[in-house]
Each structure stands twice: as C-alpha cells, then as structure tokens.
Design a protein around this motif. Structure first.
Motif, mmCIF file in Angstrom:
data_model
loop_
_atom_site.group_PDB
_atom_site.id
_atom_site.type_symbol
_atom_site.label_atom_id
_atom_site.label_comp_id
_atom_site.label_asym_id
_atom_site.label_seq_id
_atom_site.Cartn_x
_atom_site.Cartn_y
_atom_site.Cartn_z
ATOM 1 N N LEU A 1 -22.772 2.239 -12.323
ATOM 2 C CA LEU A 1 -21.597 2.570 -13.137
ATOM 3 C C LEU A 1 -21.940 3.595 -14.210
ATOM 4 N N ASP A 2 -23.152 3.510 -14.757
ATOM 5 C CA ASP A 2 -23.596 4.509 -15.744
ATOM 6 C C ASP A 2 -23.593 5.910 -15.140
ATOM 7 N N ILE A 3 -24.141 6.022 -13.922
ATOM 8 C CA ILE A 3 -24.209 7.324 -13.246
ATOM 9 C C ILE A 3 -22.806 7.836 -12.931
ATOM 10 N N ILE A 4 -21.979 6.957 -12.404
ATOM 11 C CA ILE A 4 -20.605 7.339 -12.067
ATOM 12 C C ILE A 4 -19.858 7.807 -13.312
ATOM 13 N N GLU A 5 -20.015 7.071 -14.393
ATOM 14 C CA GLU A 5 -19.332 7.412 -15.645
ATOM 15 C C GLU A 5 -19.749 8.790 -16.148
ATOM 16 N N THR A 6 -21.018 9.134 -15.959
ATOM 17 C CA THR A 6 -21.556 10.399 -16.459
ATOM 18 C C THR A 6 -21.297 11.571 -15.537
ATOM 19 N N GLU A 7 -21.371 11.330 -14.219
ATOM 20 C CA GLU A 7 -21.414 12.452 -13.271
ATOM 21 C C GLU A 7 -20.182 12.642 -12.390
ATOM 22 N N MET A 8 -19.364 11.613 -12.201
ATOM 23 C CA MET A 8 -18.295 11.704 -11.209
ATOM 24 C C MET A 8 -17.233 12.746 -11.557
ATOM 25 N N LYS A 9 -16.881 12.855 -12.802
ATOM 26 C CA LYS A 9 -15.780 13.739 -13.215
ATOM 27 C C LYS A 9 -15.992 15.181 -12.748
ATOM 28 N N ASN A 10 -17.225 15.669 -12.849
ATOM 29 C CA ASN A 10 -17.505 17.067 -12.530
ATOM 30 C C ASN A 10 -18.240 17.256 -11.202
ATOM 31 N N ALA A 11 -18.337 16.198 -10.404
ATOM 32 C CA ALA A 11 -19.036 16.296 -9.117
ATOM 33 C C ALA A 11 -18.199 17.097 -8.114
ATOM 34 N N PRO A 12 -18.848 17.815 -7.170
ATOM 35 C CA PRO A 12 -18.108 18.496 -6.094
ATOM 36 C C PRO A 12 -17.276 17.494 -5.297
ATOM 37 N N ASP A 13 -16.253 17.986 -4.621
ATOM 38 C CA ASP A 13 -15.238 17.122 -4.013
ATOM 39 C C ASP A 13 -15.785 15.974 -3.176
ATOM 40 N N ARG A 14 -16.647 16.272 -2.209
ATOM 41 C CA ARG A 14 -17.094 15.219 -1.293
ATOM 42 C C ARG A 14 -17.982 14.200 -2.003
ATOM 43 N N LEU A 15 -18.803 14.666 -2.917
ATOM 44 C CA LEU A 15 -19.629 13.746 -3.702
ATOM 45 C C LEU A 15 -18.753 12.921 -4.637
ATOM 46 N N ALA B 1 -15.151 -1.088 -14.402
ATOM 47 C CA ALA B 1 -14.850 -0.139 -13.331
ATOM 48 C C ALA B 1 -13.448 0.445 -13.512
ATOM 49 N N ILE B 2 -12.495 -0.409 -13.827
ATOM 50 C CA ILE B 2 -11.117 0.056 -14.045
ATOM 51 C C ILE B 2 -11.062 0.980 -15.258
ATOM 52 N N ASP B 3 -11.775 0.619 -16.312
ATOM 53 C CA ASP B 3 -11.792 1.441 -17.529
ATOM 54 C C ASP B 3 -12.370 2.832 -17.252
ATOM 55 N N ILE B 4 -13.467 2.879 -16.483
ATOM 56 C CA ILE B 4 -14.065 4.178 -16.130
ATOM 57 C C ILE B 4 -13.062 5.018 -15.344
ATOM 58 N N GLY B 5 -12.406 4.396 -14.380
ATOM 59 C CA GLY B 5 -11.410 5.107 -13.579
ATOM 60 C C GLY B 5 -10.274 5.643 -14.429
ATOM 61 N N GLU B 6 -9.789 4.833 -15.360
ATOM 62 C CA GLU B 6 -8.675 5.254 -16.215
ATOM 63 C C GLU B 6 -9.065 6.410 -17.129
ATOM 64 N N ARG B 7 -10.279 6.374 -17.657
ATOM 65 C CA ARG B 7 -10.711 7.432 -18.573
ATOM 66 C C ARG B 7 -11.020 8.745 -17.843
ATOM 67 N N LEU B 8 -11.646 8.656 -16.669
ATOM 68 C CA LEU B 8 -12.015 9.873 -15.950
ATOM 69 C C LEU B 8 -10.840 10.478 -15.180
ATOM 70 N N GLU B 9 -9.889 9.634 -14.771
ATOM 71 C CA GLU B 9 -8.673 10.068 -14.069
ATOM 72 C C GLU B 9 -8.953 10.818 -12.763
ATOM 73 N N VAL B 10 -10.092 10.526 -12.146
ATOM 74 C CA VAL B 10 -10.438 11.167 -10.868
ATOM 75 C C VAL B 10 -9.499 10.661 -9.767
ATOM 76 N N LEU B 11 -8.874 11.591 -9.052
ATOM 77 C CA LEU B 11 -7.938 11.320 -7.958
ATOM 78 C C LEU B 11 -6.654 10.621 -8.424
ATOM 79 N N LYS B 12 -6.370 10.694 -9.702
ATOM 80 C CA LYS B 12 -5.170 10.034 -10.236
ATOM 81 C C LYS B 12 -3.901 10.580 -9.601
ATOM 82 N N ASP B 13 -3.884 11.883 -9.354
ATOM 83 C CA ASP B 13 -2.685 12.517 -8.797
ATOM 84 C C ASP B 13 -2.816 12.815 -7.304
ATOM 85 N N TYR B 14 -3.747 12.151 -6.633
ATOM 86 C CA TYR B 14 -3.956 12.399 -5.205
ATOM 87 C C TYR B 14 -2.712 11.981 -4.422
#
Length: 213
Positions: free
Chosen positions: A140-154, A176-189
């Motif tokens: 979760l630490d890695i996801i929180e830090t890196e997911m927002k700016n990762a290339p699409d497939r990663l 996990a839910i909090d990380i998702g809400e803050r990063l908003e990755v795929l929110k508008d998919y």
C-alpha cells in the motif's frame, strides 16, 4: 497460420487495435480452434516464434504451462508487447508455472513498466490466494507513492492490487479505500451498465457487498 488468416476480420482488427492488439481474430473462434487442437507444446512454441499476435494467443491456449523454464517465460513476456498477449501469458501460463513467485518478485522491480505491470498482476493474484508472505502495508505504501503517475498498464495493475487488498483484507480496507479516493485513479473510467467501475473505492465496496449477501 493459413487457418488463422481465414479467421481474420477487418472490423475485429479495428476494434482490437484501439486497445493496442494488432490482430483481427474473434477470440471465441480462436478458443474453438484451440479446443480442437488440444494441448500441443511443440506446436505452441512454433506458433509463438512466428511473432504473429493471433498465433501467439493460440499458442498460449494450447501450451503446457509447466513446460517452460523461468528464463523462457521472462523472454516471452518481454517479447509480448501486445496487451492481450501479455495478459494471457501471465494469467494462463505464468500463474500455473512453478516459477511464478520468482518471476513476480523480479518483474515487480523491473524498470520497464510493461514488465513491472506483469509483476503487479501476479502480486494481485497472491493477495487473493496466498497473501501470508506478502507485506500488504508495504504494498500500500508503494501504491500510494507511485500509482498516480505510473504509465497506464502499470497503473492498471497497481490499481487492481489495491482493490484486491481492500476486498480480501478487512484490516486494510479503510486505508485502501482512502488511497483510492485521494489518488482518484480511474475515477472517471467509462463503465458499461451492469459492470463494476475499476475505481478502487467503488470496486472494493461493491465486491464486499456481494460477499456479504
């Protein structure tokens, strides 16, 4: 190869190419062909060597997953640039291989984001099936830090892992839910009616709701 060429459909290719997959064979027809051929490891290897995307997909359906050596699978993944080929290689072959855990660790840390995405896909599977050796908090630490700016497939693979942690492990669900809400990755998919959004907070909440029925 002649039979695959006969199955080629321009409209199917047009749709597939929008997703990065350069072939025009209907996957239902491809599976029917694989069912007829049954398991043939030697033929699978020959089909893979053609480099043709449809042939490689067929190869993955008729191969013997445990017959591949660790280094063979590593080379295959790096050759498999079409998303569908990579996806089937990981899900139909590597997950059934005795080398899956070793490759998961190696690929997750690879500088190539396409290779790393395969590592994260295997990690998401471990979260679901055998998480006892995983550091979920560290993931979760890695996801929180890196997911927002990762290339699409990663990013997609990391998001899948995030959702699986939230779904399968109640003690990490709120984080996990909090990380998702803050990063908003795929929110508008864009999500088709009746399908679950890949936005982690919605995905987690819906899957947990189904489990509790």
């Amino acid at each position: 190869m002649a039979e695959l060429a006969e199955l080629e459909d321009p409209k199917t290719r047009e749709v597939n190419e929008k997703h990065g997959d350069d072939h025009g064979v209907n996957l239902g027809k491809l599976r029917a062909l694989a069912k007829r051929l049954k398991t043939q490891q030697e033929l699978a290897c020959q089909l893979w060597e053609t480099g043709d995307t449809a042939a490689r997909l067929l190869a993955l359906l008729i191969c013997r997953p445990k017959a591949f050596k660790r280094d063979e699978l590593d080379v295959m993944l790096r050759e498999a640039r079409a998303p569908k080929v990579q996806d089937w290689l990981v899900n139909y072959v590597v997950k059934k291989s005795p080398h899956a855990e070793e490759l998961r660790l190696a690929w997750s840390a690879d500088p190539d984001p396409v290779v790393a995405s395969a590592g994260w896909a295997l990690t998401a599977e471990c979260v679901r099936k055998k998480s006892e050796n995983l550091d979920l908090s560290g993931l979760l630490d890695i996801i929180e830090t890196e997911m927002k700016n990762a290339p699409d497939r990663l990013q997609w693979a990391m998001n899948h892992c995030l959702a699986q942690i939230g779904i399968e492990h109640p003690e990490y669900r709120s984080r996990a839910i909090d990380i998702g809400e803050r990063l908003e990755v795929l929110k508008d998919y864009p999500t088709s009616p009746g399908c679950t959004s890949p936005f982690a907070p919605i995905w987690i909440t819906e899957m947990v709701r189904r489990q509790q029925r």
